[in-house]
Enzyme design. Structure first.
Site, PDB file in Angstrom:
ATOM      1  N   GLU A  92     -40.898  78.704 -25.187  1.00  0.00           N
ATOM      2  CA  GLU A  92     -42.247  78.100 -25.184  1.00  0.00           C
ATOM      3  C   GLU A  92     -42.961  79.079 -26.259  1.00  0.00           C
ATOM      4  O   GLU A  92     -43.919  80.027 -25.778  1.00  0.00           O
ATOM      5  CB  GLU A  92     -42.277  77.090 -23.972  1.00  0.00           C
ATOM      6  N   CYS A 105     -50.548  79.961 -28.523  1.00  0.00           N
ATOM      7  CA  CYS A 105     -49.869  80.405 -26.549  1.00  0.00           C
ATOM      8  C   CYS A 105     -48.750  80.509 -26.869  1.00  0.00           C
ATOM      9  O   CYS A 105     -47.679  79.947 -27.205  1.00  0.00           O
ATOM     10  CB  CYS A 105     -50.446  79.030 -25.409  1.00  0.00           C
ATOM     11  N   CYS A 112     -39.848  83.748 -16.230  1.00  0.00           N
ATOM     12  CA  CYS A 112     -40.786  85.355 -15.432  1.00  0.00           C
ATOM     13  C   CYS A 112     -40.060  85.776 -14.174  1.00  0.00           C
ATOM     14  O   CYS A 112     -39.722  84.312 -14.076  1.00  0.00           O
ATOM     15  CB  CYS A 112     -41.585  84.576 -15.558  1.00  0.00           C
ATOM     16  N   CYS A 116     -44.510  83.665  -8.817  1.00  0.00           N
ATOM     17  CA  CYS A 116     -45.851  82.538  -8.465  1.00  0.00           C
ATOM     18  C   CYS A 116     -45.371  80.917  -7.619  1.00  0.00           C
ATOM     19  O   CYS A 116     -44.878  80.216  -9.017  1.00  0.00           O
ATOM     20  CB  CYS A 116     -46.813  82.312  -9.831  1.00  0.00           C
ATOM     21  N   CYS A 119     -45.957  77.710 -10.581  1.00  0.00           N
ATOM     22  CA  CYS A 119     -45.916  78.244 -11.835  1.00  0.00           C
ATOM     23  C   CYS A 119     -43.587  77.457 -13.053  1.00  0.00           C
ATOM     24  O   CYS A 119     -43.547  78.263 -11.483  1.00  0.00           O
ATOM     25  CB  CYS A 119     -46.022  79.656 -12.732  1.00  0.00           C
ATOM     26  N   CYS A 336     -46.907  75.558 -18.795  1.00  0.00           N
ATOM     27  CA  CYS A 336     -46.401  77.499 -18.508  1.00  0.00           C
ATOM     28  C   CYS A 336     -44.775  76.231 -18.438  1.00  0.00           C
ATOM     29  O   CYS A 336     -44.275  76.159 -16.568  1.00  0.00           O
ATOM     30  CB  CYS A 336     -46.944  77.460 -16.820  1.00  0.00           C
TER      31      CYS A 336
HETATM   32  N1  SAH Z   1     -47.808  86.207 -16.370  1.00  0.00           N
HETATM   33  C1  SAH Z   1     -49.559  85.855 -16.925  1.00  0.00           C
HETATM   34  C2  SAH Z   1     -49.635  85.118 -18.700  1.00  0.00           C
HETATM   35  C3  SAH Z   1     -48.859  83.555 -18.109  1.00  0.00           C
HETATM   36  S1  SAH Z   1     -49.562  82.596 -16.951  1.00  0.00           S
HETATM   37  C4  SAH Z   1     -50.136  85.638 -15.929  1.00  0.00           C
HETATM   38  O1  SAH Z   1     -49.932  85.723 -14.504  1.00  0.00           O
HETATM   39  O2  SAH Z   1     -51.702  85.523 -15.819  1.00  0.00           O
HETATM   40  C5  SAH Z   1     -50.871  82.062 -17.648  1.00  0.00           C
HETATM   41  C6  SAH Z   1     -51.881  80.742 -16.831  1.00  0.00           C
HETATM   42  O3  SAH Z   1     -51.491  79.730 -16.428  1.00  0.00           O
HETATM   43  C7  SAH Z   1     -52.024  82.373 -14.961  1.00  0.00           C
HETATM   44  O4  SAH Z   1     -53.363  82.231 -15.181  1.00  0.00           O
HETATM   45  C8  SAH Z   1     -51.191  80.991 -14.627  1.00  0.00           C
HETATM   46  O5  SAH Z   1     -51.649  81.234 -13.587  1.00  0.00           O
HETATM   47  C9  SAH Z   1     -51.523  79.569 -14.917  1.00  0.00           C
HETATM   48  N2  SAH Z   1     -50.697  78.482 -14.472  1.00  0.00           N
HETATM   49  C10 SAH Z   1     -48.831  79.044 -14.148  1.00  0.00           C
HETATM   50  N3  SAH Z   1     -48.391  77.930 -13.794  1.00  0.00           N
HETATM   51  C11 SAH Z   1     -49.679  76.759 -13.686  1.00  0.00           C
HETATM   52  C12 SAH Z   1     -49.936  75.337 -13.440  1.00  0.00           C
HETATM   53  N4  SAH Z   1     -49.211  74.841 -12.536  1.00  0.00           N
HETATM   54  N5  SAH Z   1     -51.471  74.956 -13.461  1.00  0.00           N
HETATM   55  C13 SAH Z   1     -52.345  75.616 -14.268  1.00  0.00           C
HETATM   56  N6  SAH Z   1     -52.008  76.982 -14.366  1.00  0.00           N
HETATM   57  C14 SAH Z   1     -50.543  76.959 -13.937  1.00  0.00           C
END
Ligand code: SAH
Length: 351
Positions: A92, A105, A112, A116, A119, A336
């Protein structure tokens, strides 16, 4: 097999075209066609003599991204693309038309594997890393999209799917390419890299001497909460991550941004805000609050606006620089990894 030429530095192009009989300066012409004019077919590189174009086509390919799906938010400000590469991997890319310019972005991996819990990118793990050319192809696709409006990409955020610091060499090459005059000619300051906090790679990045902006996903102030949200915290704890952020800002002179996703009932209370302020007071940094995009399957919900405002106020009272991320494109699943997951469920809509 023919070698892909897209995503190479000009010097690398020189090194592979001279053995087949092209002059070195042809590399400048080829890179201008590919990186600045969006021409991905040797035959169309009309300032090269026809026999040389044929020679190039016999030896090399130009591998870029193909559009699989696109969605535009109702206010037309956000566009989300599902782009695919020749092996079928799809990622994406999001364009956000902001008052201060066009931000893109980009994804750095296919999926990934950081796990997390909030995510969507992580649900199917990481299929593979993206090459520098595949990350660049995302930006160039958007540049072509903006061309009819006489616009280009002004900012790049490496915040799409994937952990960029786990794909270090390709990501750093991509960043350097963006800065080259023969490519996008973008200043390093208009590039932001977001990481979940891979400490040794943060130190390595600081030593590169690239004045890009570093964002670190913190999301919690204590190790037990952060480990629940982000398994990577078992490897690199809150204090280790913040110490790495300090070293980064000291070496580069750049303010680090800490991303803090607000999740109702988990990390959004006044006590958390106070803890965050205590943790970051006196550090060269900003906080970016991100109300979570709901993940109903996991019972994760965004707090009410008043809670977000209160959290922000507590930080401000404690003299911490803070911004709340403006939500864009939530009506098109721009959060994301959501679009890719949808597409994994159903066959692609081929265009
Ligand atoms: N792996 C990297 C970059 C990708 S995620 C990182 O962890 O920073 C980019 C940002 O979006 C990160 O801060 C991540 O924690 C956030 N993110 C992912 N899923 C999300 C969600 N459902 N709601 C809000 N932020 C989210």
């Amino acid at each position: 097999m023919k070698k892909n030429i897209f995503g190479l530095y000009r010097e690398e192009i020189e090194a592979i075209i001279t053995p087949i009989g092209l002059e070195r300066y042809r590399a400048a012409q080829i890179s201008e066609w590919m990186y600045q004019r969006g021409v991905y077919c040797f035959q169309d590189m009309t300032n090269l003599p026809l026999p040389k174009r044929m020679l190039l086509a016999q030896n090399f390919t130009i591998d870029t991204a193909h559009l699989k799906l696109e969605q535009h938010s109702s206010d037309k400000k956000t566009s989300k693309l599902l782009l695919a590469f020749d092996d079928g991997a799809a990622i994406e890319t999001v364009l956000m038309r902001q008052p201060y310019g066009n931000s893109v972005c980009v994804s750095s991996q296919v999926g990934c594997n950081m796990g997390c819990i909030f995510c969507a990118s992580t649900l199917h793990g990481a299929a593979r890393n993206l090459s520098a050319g595949e990350i660049l192809a995302q930006v160039l696709y958007i540049n072509q999209m903006l061309k009819p409006d006489d616009m280009t990409v002004n900012n790049i955020v490496i915040m799409g799917s994937g952990e960029p610091l786990n794909n270090y060499d390709h990501v750093v090459k991509f960043i350097r390419l963006c800065h080259q005059e023969y490519c996008l000619n973008l200043s390093y300051r208009s590039i932001t890299l977001s990481t979940c906090g891979i400490v040794p790679a943060i130190d390595r990045l600081a030593a590169e001497g690239l004045p890009i902006t570093l964002s670190i996903s913190l999301h919690a102030t204590d190790d037990s909460t952060r480990t629940k949200l982000m398994p990577v915290n078992r490897q690199y704890s809150v204090s280790e991550v913040i110490a790495a952020g300090d070293r980064y800002s000291k070496t580069t002179g750049r303010r680090v941004t800490y991303e803090y996703t607000l999740i109702a009932g988990i990390n959004d209370g006044p006590v958390h805000a106070k803890q965050l302020a205590d943790l970051l007071r006196g550090h060269l940094c900003n906080v970016n609050l991100i109300p979570v995009n709901n993940v109903p399957e996991r019972g994760l919900h965004r707090p009410p606006l008043s809670t977000v405002a209160q959290f922000e106020q507590t930080l401000l009272h404690n003299k911490i620089n803070v911004t709340v991320r403006k939500e864009m494109g939530s009506d098109i699943q721009a959060a994301c990894g959501q679009l890719r997951n949808e597409s994994l469920k159903k066959p692609y809509i081929n265009r």
